[in-house]
Design an enzyme around this catalytic site. Structure first.
Site: not given
Ligand SMILES: Cc1cc2nc3c(=O)[nH]c(=O)nc-3n(C[C@H](O)[C@H](O)[C@H](O)COP(=O)(O)OP(=O)(O)OC[C@H]3O[C@@H](n4cnc5c(N)ncnc54)[C@H](O)[C@@H]3O)c2cc1C
Ligand SMILES: Cc1cc2nc3c(=O)[nH]c(=O)nc-3n(C[C@H](O)[C@H](O)[C@H](O)COP(=O)(O)OP(=O)(O)OC[C@H]3O[C@@H](n4cnc5c(N)ncnc54)[C@H](O)[C@@H]3O)c2cc1C
Lengths: 594, 594
Positions: A405
């Site tokens: 989220e």
């Molecule tokens: C168990 C699970 C269930 C999920 N369920 C759903 C679902 O039902 N539907 C759905 O659509 N998604 C779902 N997700 C996805 C989830 O919403 C994403 O994992 C989340 O949005 C973070 O994206 P990412 O994992 O790609 O991390 P990234 O975006 O790659 O982030 C990695 C790190 O970089 C940091 N970061 C990224 N951008 C910036 C910035 N601009 N400035 C500073 N720091 C930054 C982040 O804070 C984080 O610490 C789920 C994920 C999990 C693990």
């Protein structure tokens, strides 16, 4: 809360304006009806879900589906669905209470939450009448289950960087979808997916995709750290023909849906985190009362009491904050006329209004939860590391809440960003308030709070707001547009904001309770408030200081730090003693108690 | 470090006395030989252990045994064993470096650590010649494997509350042992157990128990949150006849062995936590360099840099602290004459001397590790929650470190307790120093540090010690013997102590490095030192303040707080800028780097 006294409260205004306790929803305002439905959910979890959790953890999702259908029969999936589509159209308070009570069910609560929340709400809020007719009755009953598919392998925080595409076929009847959506909760069994794709690789748009459409498939179950009883898979879309009438909301405006659903998802996540905190705390207090070392129940050691007092005050803060936010939604979005509720723009605006509150709650409450489960494990000692003990699962389950989220970093960055945008648009009188503050700084005589209950806390809240204004104002002035890059400062301001929100929420809640029930009956609330306000204020001071130092230098810095000192001066309370006192009540009750 | 300049440094003296950097071991002092052996361990982990970790995680402990034997062949089990018993008799620095390098191997490092550490050391340090002859050669080679069995279902922190009994048989040839020892690392395959039991239910005594003795069995493998590749089982003793010659150390003085082995276990755990922190950080930095969001590597976002700078400075603090402690042991215990090394009392005293340092390191380093893995998961985003990514395992593996070898609470309580005991015995000039402080307080003119590198940090360290003295002195004076019950205050004092130790350790290490390599080459160290000292000092101020408020009231409190302010006044540095600078070097190196 009666309708007459209610004022429309602007989102984000808490940072610079005050409200009175009459204008704030507190858990003490819940009606009999609210509590009855909450009880239904509680019983359902206790009697139906928990006995099966072991199997759900092993991915026996047939059981999940059956349980959700059963929940449907009990009305536990229909709260947010309008009556005309066979829903119950209950208020936001009820649907939040359901979320809180479900949270005890670990990963299952996510299956429930993803279905009724991010899965169904896009249609509830942004669907047209035909779409609602078609899908909502089955979603409300649990006959069909929903999921929300935004994330992709390469786009998480940067949701708009999605690569999934949609292309209108030559007949103009279907969009052809191609792409992969990753980590989709409920993907193992959902019938309906709200999928975001770029039409012609460009126009970000939402679609309702049925599992039965040709070309839809899912990957293997992910092996996760926790919430193992929820299903998480990749949704694979290969030339999937989606009827044009399944385009959800407006062409090229999928972000309006995506982000507003996330806003709701955020405050709901916070509500769930409060529920999770309460149940993790309950198992911990019970354990500590039962475990003896040195011939003494470990709950009787003062270090344990210190932890109990801290945890109690944090849960009180999170709980007060989230239900305050629920109340804002209830007053605003919940009360849209039937007509307005069909106007996408009005609906979107009514949600976006409290984007700041949603973000603040999301990161605050998820961090309280992680704090509680971490101390929960610690208090269990070696037993906390053993899978036989439910605190072990709670520790692993909770960790995801700071990530999805919107990561807590992203949510922190959104807070000052949104706030400044609102100020520049003239929606919030930031600059006027900052000017008043400047003048006040010139002539400020240190104010001494009185002796009556909450006088000190009111004083701290007032000064906390000024400190926030000082830091945010200075940052905006110094960096202008470039502030965007100063993420450390933005995060500090977000932390100040969240602590201000929480401090004010506990203070007003306790004030309301004292007004209603008297001081004596409100003693535990008063203790939590005193503890929380003192500690949050210290954190605000530290955040502000670090911020000023990063912005100014030399004499200007010295002047700024001395302004800060004017606002931070106060006679601190003995939190150690207060925590012991609060802990004794918790130990007696064997759980979080107000 | 040459022998001539070496002074005998009293345990706990760091709180009230200063040392010069010549008297402190730093990682920059490691010799070629140290580094060579470290490299052997590193290669062993990389080439032999990591490829098998997946199987070890599934409890295929035959592999563990084989790996340990292989480690034995490489000399990786013999560092602490004297040459006369076929060991390598290497110095404490080497054996610590082995521990650090092994830590990359997750749960396997625990199998190794329990064998060479708490399992074998009781015999190495407290065995008589016959026992050493009999057991050590096989333990040094890995032919036999060892475990340490102290904990029971009902006694963890309260180790002396054990119920396992020993009774001399009528022939006087054997003690008959009965009881259950819980959560015994290596129990699945160990050949030798050091078991603590009460003779006649009273006299707490250590015994060497062989697995082959009749009546010895083990329970099922525990299902744990993490370190799944280590074996953890209950050791069941049913009428086990243990030859009288297997009584270890002295009759009724098992606690001397138990607690001193724990002391060593604590600093070794801290060393391992430093190693674990480095490897978790390395995977995180690499991941962040590779992952893009918003068309930018996430390592380039300032919030990520802020995390990197914080983590780097914390690891530097933990690393500097633990090797300082290793150096103390090397200078003291490591240099006992062969004769003294056979005198149980002298050995015990030489270990107990640094009990305070051991405890401080244990809780500090284990908390740094948990911080690093937590941020590591966070920086991985959703990927951090997936078992495919090693950070997920690191997160679960690390959590136990705050619980075993004495919980961090117990270790915190030990610090001021031991310190005051030493002071009362006249071993540390606490009361003299406190008097000097009183006088100084009367006339204190705020001192301004100079501009040269480390001037500010030296100033902070000096004042931090005074703050510690102020708080501890006041607490001792106010509560006297009853201070024991004021656990919150004791824990605050322990936190102040650990931060003082770490601040001084980074400051001296950097000073030493600058003296040797010049300022330019020591820039990263300087940055870590500035960041760490600033943040630790803020924490010390907060802990001291809370403590004073819990002790005093009214005018006395006001006076005390104003004394505190005298010691805390300083011009703070811009840690945000320093962290960015340190982070850039880390990002370039793709790992923790000094
Ligand atoms: C168990 C699970 C269930 C999920 N369920 C759903 C679902 O039902 N539907 C759905 O659509 N998604 C779902 N997700 C996805 C989830 O919403 C994403 O994992 C989340 O949005 C973070 O994206 P990412 O994992 O790609 O991390 P990234 O975006 O790659 O982030 C990695 C790190 O970089 C940091 N970061 C990224 N951008 C910036 C910035 N601009 N400035 C500073 N720091 C930054 C982040 O804070 C984080 O610490 C789920 C994920 C999990 C693990
Ligand atoms: C994976 C694993 C491996 C282990 N390996 C070994 C091994 O090889 N050999 C062995 O002998 N043991 C081993 N142990 C046991 C370990 O040392 C104990 O778990 C540890 O000592 C804590 O004891 P406990 O779990 O009984 O917690 P408890 O002592 O019950 O403590 C519970 C909580 O109460 C707190 N508490 C207890 N007493 C006090 C007090 N006086 N004041 C304030 N707070 C207090 C603690 O800090 C903790 O938070 C292992 C444990 C685990 C989980």
């Amino acid at each position: 809360m009666t309708n007459e006294t209610k004022k429309f409260i602007k989102g984000g205004s808490f940072l610079i304006e005050d409200i009175s306790y009459q204008d704030m929803l507190t858990p003490e305002d819940f009606t009999e009806e609210h509590l009855m439905i909450a009880k239904t959910a509680e019983d359902f979890v206790e009697k139906e879900v928990l006995p099966q959790l072991e199997y759900l953890e092993k991915h026996e999702f047939d059981r999940t589906v059956k349980l959700l259908k059963k929940a449907g029969e009990l009305g536990l999936l229909a709260a947010d669905v309008p009556e005309e589509y066979e829903g119950l159209a209950l208020d936001k308070i009820t649907s939040s209470l359901l979320t809180e009570k479900m949270s005890r069910a670990g990963g299952f609560s996510l299956s429930h939450g993803a279905h009724v929340g991010i899965g169904s709400l896009p249609i509830v809020l942004f669907g047209n009448d035909a779409q609602k007719q078609k899908y909502l009755p089955a979603l409300a009953s649990g006959e069909q289950l929903a999921a929300y598919a935004l994330t992709e392998p390469g786009s998480g925080s940067d949701a708009l960087g999605a690569r999934t595409t949609a292309k209108l076929n030559s007949e103009g009847t279907h969009y052809i979808l191609n792409g992969e959506k990753q980590w989709i909760t409920n993907a193992g069994f959902a019938d309906i997916f709200v999928v975001y794709a770029k039409i012609d690789g460009e126009h970000f748009t939402a679609f309702i995709v049925e599992r039965e459409f040709p070309g839809v498939s899912t990957g293997a179950e992910e092996k996760k750290m926790g919430i193992k009883s929820s299903s998480t898979r990749t949704l694979i879309l290969e030339d999937v023909p989606v009827p044009v009438e399944n385009l959800l909301g407006e062409y090229g405006r999928g972000h309006v849906i995506a982000f507003n659903i996330l806003n709701i998802g955020r405050y709901k996540l916070a509500v769930g985190a409060v529920g999770g905190s309460k149940s993790a705390f309950e198992m911990t207090v019970k354990y500590a009362n039962g475990r003896q070392q040195f011939k003494t129940p470990i709950s009787q050691f003062n270090l344990t009491k210190e932890k109990f007092g801290t945890i109690g005050s944090k849960i009180y803060a999170a709980e007060s904050s989230v239900y305050r936010t629920v109340g804002l939604y209830e007053d605003n979005q919940g009360q849209l006329s039937t007509e307005d509720a069909k106007d996408i723009k009005k609906v979107a605006d009514s949600i976006a209004e409290y984007a700041i509150e949603c973000s603040v709650n999301k990161f605050f409450a998820s961090e309280v939860l992680d704090y509680v489960v971490d101390e929960g494990v610690q208090i269990h000692g070696g037993y906390g590391f053993m899978q036989e003990y439910p605190i072990e699962r709670a520790y692993r389950d909770s960790r995801i809440n700071r990530i999805f989220e919107g990561t807590n970093e992203i949510n922190r960055l959104l807070v000052p960003g949104t706030f400044l945008k609102k100020a520049f648009k003239g929606e919030l009188p930031l600059f006027q308030k900052a000017m008043v503050l400047q003048e006040e700084l010139m002539m400020l005589m240190p104010e001494e709070p009185g002796d009556e209950p909450l006088a000190q806390e009111k004083h701290l809240v007032k000064n906390a707001k000024k400190i926030g204004l000082l830091a945010a104002g200075l940052a905006a002035q110094k960096f202008g547009k470039a502030l965007e890059k100063e993420q450390e400062i933005l995060a500090n301001i977000a932390d100040i904001a969240s602590n201000v929100y929480a401090m004010e929420s506990v203070m007003l809640r306790t004030e309301k309770a004292i007004a209603k029930d008297g001081l004596e009956k409100s003693n535990q609330k008063l203790l939590y408030t005193q503890i929380f306000c003192q500690e949050a204020f210290n954190k605000i001071e530290a955040d502000a200081k670090e911020t000023l130092i990063a912005i100014e230098q030399g004499d200007t810095l010295r002047m700024m730090l001395s302004s800060l000192r004017k606002f931070t001066r106060h006679t601190p309370i003995n939190v150690i003693a207060k925590k012991r006192e609060a802990a004794d009540v918790i130990i007696e009750a064997e759980r979080y108690i107000v």
